[in-house]
Design a protein around this motif. Sequence first.
Motif, short mmCIF file in Angstrom:
data_model
loop_
_atom_site.label_atom_id
_atom_site.label_comp_id
_atom_site.label_asym_id
_atom_site.label_seq_id
_atom_site.Cartn_x
_atom_site.Cartn_y
_atom_site.Cartn_z
N ARG A 1 0.81 -1.22 0.00
CA ARG A 1 0.00 0.00 0.00
C ARG A 1 0.85 1.27 0.00
O ARG A 1 0.40 2.33 0.45
N LYS A 2 2.06 1.20 -0.49
CA LYS A 2 2.91 2.38 -0.60
C LYS A 2 2.94 2.75 -2.08
O LYS A 2 3.69 2.16 -2.85
N LYS A 3 2.14 3.73 -2.48
CA LYS A 3 1.95 4.02 -3.89
C LYS A 3 2.66 5.28 -4.35
O LYS A 3 2.29 5.84 -5.35
N ILE B 1 6.43 10.58 -18.03
CA ILE B 1 5.29 9.71 -17.70
C ILE B 1 5.19 9.48 -16.20
O ILE B 1 4.12 9.63 -15.61
N VAL B 2 6.29 9.14 -15.55
CA VAL B 2 6.25 8.81 -14.12
C VAL B 2 5.85 10.04 -13.31
O VAL B 2 5.01 9.96 -12.42
N ARG B 3 6.44 11.18 -13.63
CA ARG B 3 6.06 12.41 -12.92
C ARG B 3 4.61 12.76 -13.20
O ARG B 3 3.89 13.24 -12.31
N GLY B 4 4.16 12.54 -14.41
CA GLY B 4 2.78 12.86 -14.77
C GLY B 4 1.77 12.02 -14.02
O GLY B 4 0.73 12.51 -13.59
N LYS B 5 2.08 10.74 -13.86
CA LYS B 5 1.16 9.87 -13.12
C LYS B 5 1.06 10.29 -11.66
O LYS B 5 -0.03 10.34 -11.08
N GLU B 6 2.19 10.59 -11.06
CA GLU B 6 2.17 11.05 -9.67
C GLU B 6 1.49 12.41 -9.55
O GLU B 6 0.77 12.67 -8.61
#
Length: 148
Positions: A4-6, A38-43
Amino acid sequence: MRHRKKVFKIGRSTSHRKCMMANMLTSLFTHGRIKTTIVRGKELGRQASKMITLAKAGDLHQRRQAISVIRDLDAVRELFDNIAPTFKDRNGGYTRVLRLGKRRGDNAELALVELVGFEANFEAAEEVEEVVADEAAAEETSEGTKEA
């Protein structure tokens, strides 16, 4: 174990990551869309959803919680006064992450993160600008005929 660490760590320290997210949230809420990886955008989408949910409640406590994360009063004002009322009937899915391809320098996957409904606001703003430009052109021609 990481159950549960997202949080995407993004290869940054905690303080750097928090400052970067605050800056990206500020840019997203003031401009409506930003280009990032992409990774920054998802977060960013996750954080923006939390901030918009806070803003939908709209009371002083939620405003202070948003200020503690975003740290820019103008962006928080924009969020609470203009953005949150447009999402009042929506229960989630406030952002859209579109893949753009790879960055030329380091081949990183790029994404466009935008608020859902931003394109409608953008088109409406363009229409208003066209009407204002047409009115200004009409005034200039009428002034030119008055002088002649």
